[in-house]
Design a protein around this motif. Sequence first.
Motif, PDB file in Angstrom:
ATOM      1  N   LYS A 115     -18.110  12.492   4.649  1.00 35.55           N
ATOM      2  CA  LYS A 115     -17.668  11.111   4.461  1.00 35.55           C
ATOM      3  C   LYS A 115     -17.775  10.621   3.015  1.00 35.55           C
ATOM      4  N   PRO A 116     -18.888  10.809   2.312  1.00 30.84           N
ATOM      5  CA  PRO A 116     -18.946  10.317   0.920  1.00 30.84           C
ATOM      6  C   PRO A 116     -17.847  10.905   0.045  1.00 30.84           C
ATOM      7  N   LEU A 117     -17.593  12.207   0.207  1.00 31.96           N
ATOM      8  CA  LEU A 117     -16.552  12.849  -0.597  1.00 31.96           C
ATOM      9  C   LEU A 117     -15.172  12.317  -0.224  1.00 31.96           C
ATOM     10  N   LEU A 118     -14.902  12.183   1.069  1.00 33.08           N
ATOM     11  CA  LEU A 118     -13.597  11.712   1.519  1.00 33.08           C
ATOM     12  C   LEU A 118     -13.344  10.276   1.063  1.00 33.08           C
ATOM     13  N   ILE A 119     -14.370   9.426   1.128  1.00 30.11           N
ATOM     14  CA  ILE A 119     -14.212   8.036   0.690  1.00 30.11           C
ATOM     15  C   ILE A 119     -13.837   7.990  -0.786  1.00 30.11           C
ATOM     16  N   LEU A 120     -14.504   8.808  -1.606  1.00 28.16           N
ATOM     17  CA  LEU A 120     -14.174   8.856  -3.040  1.00 28.16           C
ATOM     18  C   LEU A 120     -12.746   9.334  -3.262  1.00 28.16           C
ATOM     19  N   ILE A 121     -12.315  10.312  -2.475  1.00 30.42           N
ATOM     20  CA  ILE A 121     -10.967  10.860  -2.625  1.00 30.42           C
ATOM     21  C   ILE A 121      -9.910   9.822  -2.260  1.00 30.42           C
ATOM     22  N   ILE A 122     -10.115   9.129  -1.140  1.00 26.42           N
ATOM     23  CA  ILE A 122      -9.079   8.170  -0.718  1.00 26.42           C
ATOM     24  C   ILE A 122      -9.039   6.956  -1.657  1.00 26.42           C
ATOM     25  N   LEU A 123     -10.183   6.561  -2.199  1.00 26.81           N
ATOM     26  CA  LEU A 123     -10.177   5.458  -3.161  1.00 26.81           C
ATOM     27  C   LEU A 123      -9.461   5.868  -4.446  1.00 26.81           C
ATOM     28  N   ALA A 124      -9.742   7.100  -4.913  1.00 24.07           N
ATOM     29  CA  ALA A 124      -9.069   7.604  -6.116  1.00 24.07           C
ATOM     30  C   ALA A 124      -7.570   7.749  -5.874  1.00 24.07           C
ATOM     31  N   ALA A 125      -7.211   8.242  -4.683  1.00 25.73           N
ATOM     32  CA  ALA A 125      -5.792   8.400  -4.347  1.00 25.73           C
ATOM     33  C   ALA A 125      -5.095   7.047  -4.286  1.00 25.73           C
ATOM     34  N   GLY A 126      -5.786   6.035  -3.748  1.00 22.37           N
ATOM     35  CA  GLY A 126      -5.205   4.697  -3.708  1.00 22.37           C
ATOM     36  C   GLY A 126      -4.938   4.158  -5.101  1.00 22.37           C
ATOM     37  N   PHE A 127      -5.899   4.369  -6.007  1.00 21.35           N
ATOM     38  CA  PHE A 127      -5.729   3.925  -7.397  1.00 21.35           C
ATOM     39  C   PHE A 127      -4.557   4.644  -8.048  1.00 21.35           C
ATOM     40  N   ILE A 128      -4.475   5.947  -7.856  1.00 20.93           N
ATOM     41  CA  ILE A 128      -3.400   6.742  -8.465  1.00 20.93           C
ATOM     42  C   ILE A 128      -2.044   6.352  -7.888  1.00 20.93           C
ATOM     43  N   GLY A 129      -1.988   6.152  -6.570  1.00 23.04           N
ATOM     44  CA  GLY A 129      -0.714   5.781  -5.940  1.00 23.04           C
ATOM     45  C   GLY A 129      -0.166   4.476  -6.483  1.00 23.04           C
ATOM     46  N   GLY A 130      -1.020   3.458  -6.574  1.00 19.32           N
ATOM     47  CA  GLY A 130      -0.577   2.185  -7.124  1.00 19.32           C
ATOM     48  C   GLY A 130      -0.245   2.289  -8.597  1.00 19.32           C
ATOM     49  N   GLY A 131      -1.047   3.085  -9.336  1.00 20.94           N
ATOM     50  CA  GLY A 131      -0.800   3.249 -10.766  1.00 20.94           C
ATOM     51  C   GLY A 131       0.526   3.915 -11.071  1.00 20.94           C
ATOM     52  N   ILE A 132       0.843   4.958 -10.316  1.00 21.99           N
ATOM     53  CA  ILE A 132       2.122   5.650 -10.517  1.00 21.99           C
ATOM     54  C   ILE A 132       3.289   4.722 -10.211  1.00 21.99           C
ATOM     55  N   TRP A 133       3.148   3.934  -9.144  1.00 20.83           N
ATOM     56  CA  TRP A 133       4.232   3.017  -8.768  1.00 20.83           C
ATOM     57  C   TRP A 133       4.466   1.959  -9.856  1.00 20.83           C
ATOM     58  N   ALA A 134       3.404   1.589 -10.573  1.00 24.36           N
ATOM     59  CA  ALA A 134       3.551   0.625 -11.666  1.00 24.36           C
ATOM     60  C   ALA A 134       4.040   1.293 -12.941  1.00 24.36           C
ATOM     61  N   LEU A 135       3.741   2.586 -13.095  1.00 24.39           N
ATOM     62  CA  LEU A 135       4.166   3.295 -14.312  1.00 24.39           C
ATOM     63  C   LEU A 135       5.682   3.432 -14.405  1.00 24.39           C
ATOM     64  N   ILE A 136       6.351   3.467 -13.264  1.00 26.72           N
ATOM     65  CA  ILE A 136       7.814   3.644 -13.279  1.00 26.72           C
ATOM     66  C   ILE A 136       8.495   2.490 -14.015  1.00 26.72           C
ATOM     67  N   PRO A 137       8.293   1.230 -13.598  1.00 26.02           N
ATOM     68  CA  PRO A 137       8.908   0.138 -14.366  1.00 26.02           C
ATOM     69  C   PRO A 137       8.323   0.009 -15.767  1.00 26.02           C
ATOM     70  N   ALA A 138       7.044   0.390 -15.945  1.00 28.53           N
ATOM     71  CA  ALA A 138       6.441   0.313 -17.275  1.00 28.53           C
ATOM     72  C   ALA A 138       7.136   1.265 -18.245  1.00 28.53           C
ATOM     73  N   PHE A 139       7.470   2.455 -17.764  1.00 32.03           N
ATOM     74  CA  PHE A 139       8.161   3.439 -18.611  1.00 32.03           C
ATOM     75  C   PHE A 139       9.535   2.907 -19.048  1.00 32.03           C
ATOM     76  N   PHE A 140      10.283   2.353 -18.109  1.00 34.08           N
ATOM     77  CA  PHE A 140      11.621   1.850 -18.445  1.00 34.08           C
ATOM     78  C   PHE A 140      11.550   0.617 -19.341  1.00 34.08           C
ATOM     79  N   ARG A 141      10.513  -0.195 -19.163  1.00 37.34           N
ATOM     80  CA  ARG A 141      10.336  -1.348 -20.050  1.00 37.34           C
ATOM     81  C   ARG A 141       9.997  -0.886 -21.464  1.00 37.34           C
ATOM     82  N   ALA A 142       9.077   0.084 -21.575  1.00 34.69           N
ATOM     83  CA  ALA A 142       8.657   0.568 -22.884  1.00 34.69           C
ATOM     84  C   ALA A 142       9.755   1.351 -23.592  1.00 34.69           C
ATOM     85  N   LYS A 143      10.537   2.117 -22.802  1.00 36.05           N
ATOM     86  CA  LYS A 143      11.544   3.014 -23.390  1.00 36.05           C
ATOM     87  C   LYS A 143      12.888   2.323 -23.597  1.00 36.05           C
ATOM     88  N   TYR A 144      13.303   1.517 -22.576  1.00 34.72           N
ATOM     89  CA  TYR A 144      14.673   0.975 -22.612  1.00 34.72           C
ATOM     90  C   TYR A 144      14.726  -0.547 -22.566  1.00 34.72           C
TER      91      TYR A 144
END
Length: 348
Positions: A112-141
């Motif tokens: 459980k401790p390991l799985l909780i850390l993994i799902i929290l990290a995955a949640g952070f990464i999932g939201g971060g990637i979804w925000a990086l898409i518009p951020a990339f187009f804003r920064a680049k174009y």
Amino acid sequence: MIRISRRKNLSKAKKISIQISTIILALLVSSVFILITKNNPIEVYAAMLKGAFGSPYRLKETIIKTIPLTILSLGILISFKLKFWNIGAEGQYIMGAFMGSYFALNFSELPKPLLILIILAAGFIGGGIWALIPAFFRAKYRTNETIFTLLMNYIALKWITYLQYGPWRDPNSLGFPKIPNFKQSAILPNVFGIHIGLIIALFLVGFIYFYLKHTKSGYEISVVGESENTAVYSGMDVKNIILRTLLISGGLCGLAGIVQASAVSKTLSVSISSGLGFTAIITAWLSNLNAYFALVASFLFAAMQQGATFIQMTFNIPDAAANVIQGMILFFVLGSSFFLNYEISIEK
């Protein structure tokens, strides 16, 4: 001629008087609507307070509602500090819940401790990637991030709908479109009778405040937000700052999503957000983009929501009427920010 000008050197006493006057006016105007519904305004307001704080259980429910709203507000205020108008917190919240849920559903045999850390990290990464898409187009174009992030909300929502009705549908749900519940090993533990998301939210409030006020990266966010040209002339890598900031912003929103999915819903569904990503925009603005004030604004907003739910049952007030009362109060509270920053004068 009516002239609107920016206030200078507003005293603390004057600021407090404007805020108190706004709240009183909000309650008075809302009272008129309550009278139209043939209810006593004093009794309704007292019931709202009772519904939010009247018992340990109700207070607990108010705090539980505060947790995801606080984390979302922190994510939004970081991007707003950059003057990147991130209206996609809803989608980032959903995608964070999706990424974390993938590990929660498929790796439940892990400790459980390991799985909780993994799902929290995955949640952070999932939201971060979804925000990086518009951020990339804003920064680049130089695309319009408001429209981009807004439209990505609907893509995220439809993706979860597809999973719920398709590949992730629980075969044991007797035909009901439902994703399986998380195993106990993937559910956040409780602390003080409330899930550990409370500790996470309080830690993040302190961390984000320190990050924005006392680190080089936080200073760069403020400079770019004030003027990109100034940032460029001073040698800052503006594109990198935008990408880095939106990774954190979206990551926090995604973290809020998986905290809610794991600790409260205990599964993933299309109804997990219920507009929290848009609500957090309001609380972020009410906080004046301050992390500690974001916690206070989120708590008060959660209390208002909890109180509104209580008066629906107590006075048999329709959901729409309760929302009107909330909306009128918020309208005046948000409007107070105008009078705090500007003054109106009449010139002859």
